[in-house]
Write an enzyme that holds these catalytic residues in place. Structure first.
Site, PDB file in Angstrom:
ATOM      1  N   TYR A 123      -5.719   5.587  -4.202  1.00 30.95           N
ATOM      2  CA  TYR A 123      -5.151   5.418  -2.866  1.00 30.95           C
ATOM      3  C   TYR A 123      -5.811   6.352  -1.859  1.00 30.95           C
ATOM      4  O   TYR A 123      -5.360   6.466  -0.730  1.00 30.95           O
ATOM      5  CB  TYR A 123      -3.624   5.626  -2.905  1.00 30.95           C
ATOM      6  CG  TYR A 123      -2.939   4.513  -3.673  1.00 30.95           C
ATOM      7  CD1 TYR A 123      -3.121   4.401  -5.041  1.00 30.95           C
ATOM      8  CD2 TYR A 123      -2.169   3.561  -3.040  1.00 30.95           C
ATOM      9  CE1 TYR A 123      -2.543   3.374  -5.767  1.00 30.95           C
ATOM     10  CE2 TYR A 123      -1.582   2.523  -3.754  1.00 30.95           C
ATOM     11  CZ  TYR A 123      -1.771   2.438  -5.121  1.00 30.95           C
ATOM     12  OH  TYR A 123      -1.199   1.418  -5.828  1.00 30.95           O
ATOM     13  N   LYS A 172      -3.903   6.071 -19.181  1.00 31.89           N
ATOM     14  CA  LYS A 172      -4.908   5.239 -19.858  1.00 31.89           C
ATOM     15  C   LYS A 172      -6.033   6.162 -20.322  1.00 31.89           C
ATOM     16  O   LYS A 172      -7.221   5.938 -20.039  1.00 31.89           O
ATOM     17  CB  LYS A 172      -5.413   4.158 -18.881  1.00 31.89           C
ATOM     18  CG  LYS A 172      -6.319   3.098 -19.493  1.00 31.89           C
ATOM     19  CD  LYS A 172      -5.566   2.028 -20.264  1.00 31.89           C
ATOM     20  CE  LYS A 172      -6.537   1.088 -20.975  1.00 31.89           C
ATOM     21  NZ  LYS A 172      -5.858   0.098 -21.835  1.00 31.89           N
ATOM     22  N   ASP A 205      -0.753  -0.184 -20.840  1.00 35.24           N
ATOM     23  CA  ASP A 205      -0.586  -1.605 -21.190  1.00 35.24           C
ATOM     24  C   ASP A 205       0.571  -1.781 -22.172  1.00 35.24           C
ATOM     25  O   ASP A 205       1.412  -2.676 -22.021  1.00 35.24           O
ATOM     26  CB  ASP A 205      -1.886  -2.247 -21.703  1.00 35.24           C
ATOM     27  CG  ASP A 205      -2.796  -1.291 -22.450  1.00 35.24           C
ATOM     28  OD1 ASP A 205      -2.468  -0.091 -22.521  1.00 35.24           O
ATOM     29  OD2 ASP A 205      -3.832  -1.734 -22.971  1.00 35.24           O
ATOM     30  N   ASP A 229       2.774   2.490  -9.015  1.00 34.36           N
ATOM     31  CA  ASP A 229       3.027   1.444  -8.033  1.00 34.36           C
ATOM     32  C   ASP A 229       3.419   0.158  -8.770  1.00 34.36           C
ATOM     33  O   ASP A 229       4.436  -0.475  -8.469  1.00 34.36           O
ATOM     34  CB  ASP A 229       1.741   1.233  -7.207  1.00 34.36           C
ATOM     35  CG  ASP A 229       1.965   0.364  -5.991  1.00 34.36           C
ATOM     36  OD1 ASP A 229       3.106  -0.080  -5.767  1.00 34.36           O
ATOM     37  OD2 ASP A 229       0.980   0.114  -5.260  1.00 34.36           O
TER      38      ASP A 229
HETATM   39 MG    MG Z   1       4.090  -1.127  -4.226  1.00 39.22          MG
END
Ligand code: MG
Ligand code: NAI
Length: 338
Positions: A123, A172, A205, A229
């Site tokens: 981000y 991950k 995952d 998110d």
């Molecule tokens: Mg969102």
């Protein structure tokens, strides 16, 4: 009397913020709202998606209640939400997902709290095409020890404060050995300081599947920005969807409270949006201010309202004719009669 910045936002934003203000008023907590604009509304009023006035108001008040802001896909100005989080260093994105009786969902008794790192990684907006032909594009996600430590620590301190038993760190690190690896390593170091709280790690995952299969095996979840998110929307789906999912962006000096959902342009202006998520965000805000009794009143009143199919908006009961305003009035009545 509190001074708080109010950003009505775009799309359904103005109508759900109006509902939230009405409900807060009914608790008796006195707030002087400073209404400011951002996003598309900021462009309309001040030709700027993040007007100086808005930044100045939040800097001064330290607390804001914010409706959703529209961000165009793949073009236009960068996300104002992301910019505000950066501007005020709001490194914690706290997103609880709790079942309500009466809200249709696959599970009951889900009670999850998500701590999402809110500033770093993908981000940062460090993105570009690699050549003039736009044959490929690259994004850079940076994860720092400093940023990882403070989000994991925030999760553990929250768990300690509110008697939560278990923290799961999601990553991950098997593929992103450096960025994911660093986050996991720091997580383990911080966990060692909180021996009374159970700690485990799960790869993203697998976590997506586990949450869908059996959400009640988790308690507090801490993860990096993008995974957080996505997983927080998944978690809201486990308790009936975005209509009841609030979020808080919290830093050392300031905090902004909102709904997880966006501006819902498809239903804007129709008085049918469910204001629960933002009203629950308002309850989180009152808790943050130490107004626990008022926050609990709102929580109880929303729970009572959601229990009654005749008092909820269309998203929760397709046969219902209850609009946003009316829904807020039901909540207000429950506050007054509880
Ligand atoms: Mg969102
Ligand atoms: P969205 O969350 O606005 O809508 C997704 C679906 O859920 C739509 O069908 C919508 O009608 C429904 N929905 C959302 N909130 C609802 C509510 N309170 N009551 C009843 N139904 C509701 O997501 P979408 O469509 O992907 O994004 C729309 C815009 O919102 C985009 O510009 C996006 O960038 C922005 N956005 C802003 C956020 C924020 O300000 N924090 C967060 C997420 C998206």
């Amino acid at each position: 009397m509190y001074n708080i910045t109010l950003i009505p936002g775009d799309g359904i934003g103005p109508s759900i913020t109006e509902a939230a203000v009405r409900v807060i008023e009914a608790t008796g907590v006195e707030i002087k709202w400073d209404e400011q604009y951002a996003g598309m509304a900021g462009i309309e009023k001040h030709k700027d998606p993040i007007p100086e006035q808005t930044i100045a108001s939040i800097s001064q008040n330290k607390i804001a209640l914010k409706g959703p802001l529209t961000t165009q896909l793949g073009k236009g100005f960068r996300s104002v939400n992301v910019a505000l989080r950066k501007e005020f260093d709001l490194f914690v994105n706290l997103r609880p997902a709790k079942s309500f009786v009466g809200v249709p969902s696959r599970y009951s008794n889900v009670d999850l709290v998500m701590f999402r790192e809110n500033i770093e990684e993908f981000y940062s907006g460090i993105e570009h095409y690699i050549d003039a032909q736009k044959s490929a594009a690259e994004t850079i996600g940076i994860i720092t020890r400093f940023g990882s430590e403070r989000i994991v620590r925030a999760a553990f301190e929250y768990a300690r404060k509110f008697g939560r038993k278990k923290i799961t760190i999601v990553h991950k690190a098997n593929i992103m050995k450096y960025t994911g690896g660093l986050f996991l390593e720091v997580g383990k170091q911080v966990a060692a300081e909180f021996p009374e709280i159970q700690f485990n790690d799960v790869i993203i995952d697998n976590m997506a599947m586990q949450l869908v299969l059996n959400p009640n095996q988790y308690d507090v979840i801490v993860t990096t920005n993008l995974f957080g998110d996505i997983l927080s929307d998944l978690c809201s789906g486990l308790v009936g969807g975005l209509g009841v999912a609030p979020g808080a962006n919290i830093g050392k000096d300031a905090a902004i409270f909102e709904a997880v959902h966006g501006s819902a342009p498809d239903i804007a202006g129709k008085d049918i949006a469910n204001p629960s998520a933002l009203i629950l965000g308002a309850a989180m805000m009152l808790n943050h201010l130490g107004e626990t009794a008022a926050a609990n009143k709102i929580y109880k009143a929303i729970s009572d309202t959601l229990k009654n199919p005749n008092e909820v908006t269309k998203d929760l009961n397709p046969n219902s004719k209850v609009g946003t305003k009316q829904f807020a009035e039901f909540i207000v009545q429950h506050i007054k009669t509880n």
